[in-house]
Design a protein around this motif. Structure first.
Motif, PDB file in Angstrom:
ATOM      1  N   THR A 110      14.742  80.697  -7.489  1.00 41.26           N
ATOM      2  CA  THR A 110      15.116  82.103  -7.356  1.00 41.26           C
ATOM      3  C   THR A 110      14.652  82.930  -8.546  1.00 41.26           C
ATOM      4  OG1 THR A 110      17.023  81.378  -6.042  1.00 41.26           O
ATOM      5  CG2 THR A 110      17.069  83.634  -6.827  1.00 41.26           C
ATOM      6  N   LEU A 169      11.832  85.133  -7.457  1.00 37.77           N
ATOM      7  CA  LEU A 169      12.253  86.348  -6.774  1.00 37.77           C
ATOM      8  C   LEU A 169      12.744  87.383  -7.795  1.00 37.77           C
ATOM      9  CD1 LEU A 169      14.344  86.400  -3.497  1.00 37.77           C
ATOM     10  CD2 LEU A 169      14.683  88.099  -5.268  1.00 37.77           C
ATOM     11  N   ASP A 217      21.793  93.744  -4.051  1.00 38.81           N
ATOM     12  CA  ASP A 217      21.684  92.283  -3.924  1.00 38.81           C
ATOM     13  C   ASP A 217      22.620  91.851  -2.798  1.00 38.81           C
ATOM     14  OD1 ASP A 217      21.501  89.539  -4.243  1.00 38.81           O
ATOM     15  OD2 ASP A 217      22.680  89.480  -6.095  1.00 38.81           O
ATOM     16  N   SER A 262      17.685  89.365  -1.794  1.00 41.89           N
ATOM     17  CA  SER A 262      18.683  88.552  -1.105  1.00 41.89           C
ATOM     18  C   SER A 262      18.311  87.075  -1.136  1.00 41.89           C
ATOM     19  CB  SER A 262      18.828  88.997   0.362  1.00 41.89           C
ATOM     20  OG  SER A 262      19.855  88.263   0.997  1.00 41.89           O
ATOM     21  N   ASN A 263      19.304  86.271  -1.496  1.00 46.57           N
ATOM     22  CA  ASN A 263      19.206  84.816  -1.375  1.00 46.57           C
ATOM     23  C   ASN A 263      20.348  84.400  -0.447  1.00 46.57           C
ATOM     24  OD1 ASN A 263      18.817  82.095  -1.651  1.00 46.57           O
ATOM     25  ND2 ASN A 263      19.538  81.969  -3.759  1.00 46.57           N
ATOM     26  N   GLU A 287      14.759  85.421   0.143  1.00 51.80           N
ATOM     27  CA  GLU A 287      14.513  83.986   0.016  1.00 51.80           C
ATOM     28  C   GLU A 287      14.833  83.314   1.350  1.00 51.80           C
ATOM     29  OE1 GLU A 287      15.937  80.315  -2.865  1.00 51.80           O
ATOM     30  OE2 GLU A 287      15.690  82.321  -3.721  1.00 51.80           O
ATOM     31  N   HIS A 288      14.125  82.199   1.660  1.00 50.76           N
ATOM     32  CA  HIS A 288      14.297  81.562   2.967  1.00 50.76           C
ATOM     33  C   HIS A 288      14.015  80.069   2.864  1.00 50.76           C
ATOM     34  CE1 HIS A 288       9.934  81.270   3.142  1.00 50.76           C
ATOM     35  NE2 HIS A 288       9.867  82.555   2.816  1.00 50.76           N
ATOM     36  N   ASP A 293       7.264  78.720  -3.759  1.00 49.23           N
ATOM     37  CA  ASP A 293       8.144  78.415  -4.882  1.00 49.23           C
ATOM     38  C   ASP A 293       7.402  77.581  -5.920  1.00 49.23           C
ATOM     39  OD1 ASP A 293       8.060  75.808  -3.902  1.00 49.23           O
ATOM     40  OD2 ASP A 293      10.090  75.850  -3.080  1.00 49.23           O
ATOM     41  N   ARG A 352       8.803  80.209   0.070  1.00 46.36           N
ATOM     42  CA  ARG A 352      10.171  80.371  -0.437  1.00 46.36           C
ATOM     43  C   ARG A 352      10.738  81.774  -0.298  1.00 46.36           C
ATOM     44  NH1 ARG A 352      13.305  77.179   0.297  1.00 46.36           N
ATOM     45  NH2 ARG A 352      12.123  75.560  -0.773  1.00 46.36           N
ATOM     46  N   PHE A 353       9.914  82.829  -0.467  1.00 47.27           N
ATOM     47  CA  PHE A 353      10.474  84.158  -0.220  1.00 47.27           C
ATOM     48  C   PHE A 353       9.390  85.090   0.296  1.00 47.27           C
ATOM     49  CE2 PHE A 353       9.110  84.495  -4.643  1.00 47.27           C
ATOM     50  CZ  PHE A 353       8.727  85.825  -4.830  1.00 47.27           C
TER      51      PHE A 353
END
Length: 285
Positions: free
Chosen positions: A93, A96, A117, A191-192, A245-246, A271, A277-278
């Motif tokens: 993260t 991000l 966020d 957003s995570n 993020e996903h 990532d 990753r995002f």
């Protein structure tokens, strides 16, 4: 301490801990109250410190998360209090977060930047951004009461240390009325969210210790992201940007959802391990 660290590395390696050397050193540094890079400068340790170190190593060998043992996790330049009941921020993260800072630079200084966020958890992204950009107005949204308590604790601590306070909201990121007063005023959304497909097999320290509500996003991992996107589109000002993020199986899926919602400049980012990753995108200007 050096022989004890070597002994700890062997113990953690035998237990199947993924980073035995780093974890042993982090635990030693925690017990001694020094930075990990300064361990070699500590000439002597007490019997009590050795006992405490070996106790923590034994718990880490049981796959208790390192951050639960030290009580902290890092994001950017800040340390966050974490423990049972809240998702532990991951190194991935940080990428991000770095994107968010770069995007804030691109916003300019014509107005106070506004950041939201979504699914803030411990407050990691929101508080790291507020620390790095004290001129920003940062809002953080969290539904779970336990996670929100950790975020509030971290927010109060950092505000006491001089950081710009953030606005915490106990709300559902999929609620169509989310943060209505900010509609069309937000420069950046990060957003995570919970994004792991329910069928995924996870490491014990994740499956047994991170809150399931913070991990799983329905059968396909998109049950939170999918209904969140219309809110993001409503919140962002023209030209505003979002990063989500996903799961590493869903990069193209999230990108497609954003494109279908009218977002432009949709880009997938990997990532630290090179996995999707995002995704970032812009609201049409």
């Amino acid at each position: 301490m050096r022989p004890a660290i070597r002994e700890a590395i062997d113990k953690l390696e035998s237990a199947g801990v993924r980073s035995p050397g780093a974890d042993a050193e982090y635990l030693a540094a925690h017990v001694l109250g020094v930075d990990r890079m300064r361990l070699a400068l500590v000439p002597m340790v007490t019997a009590e410190q050795l006992d405490e170190f070996r106790r923590l190593v034994a718990r880490r060998a049981e796959h208790i998360p390192l951050q639960h043992l030290t009580g902290t996790a890092a994001m950017g330049e800040i340390d966050l209090a974490v423990g049972p009941g809240v998702f532990i921020p991951r190194p991935e993260t940080e990428l991000l977060f770095a994107w968010a800072l770069a995007q804030l630079e691109a916003v300019g200084h014509e107005h106070q930047p506004v950041v939201v966020d979504l699914c803030t958890g411990s407050g990691a992204l929101a508080l790291a951004i507020a620390h790095a950009r004290p001129d920003a107005q940062v809002h953080a949204v969290e539904l779970d009461s336990e996670a929100l308590a950790w975020a509030r604790r971290n927010a109060l601590q950092l505000a006491d240390e001089g950081d710009t306070p953030i606005d915490l909201h106990n709300a559902d990121v999929t609620d169509p009325a989310l943060l209505e007063r900010l509609s069309g005023k937000v420069d950046i959304v990060v957003s995570n969210p919970p994004y792991i497909p329910e069928s995924a097999q996870l490491d014990p320290e994740v499956a047994d210790h991170d809150p399931h509500r913070a991990l799983f996003g329905g059968p396909d991992g998109l049950s939170v992201i999918r209904p969140m996107i219309p809110n993001i589109a409503r919140l962002l000002r023209p030209g505003g940007a979002v990063a989500i993020e996903h799961d590493d199986t869903n990069g193209s899926g999230v990108a497609a959802l954003l494109a279908a919602a009218g977002f432009t400049s949709v880009v997938e980012h990997p990532d630290l391990a090179g996995k999707p990753r995002f995704v970032v995108a812009h609201h049409p200007a």
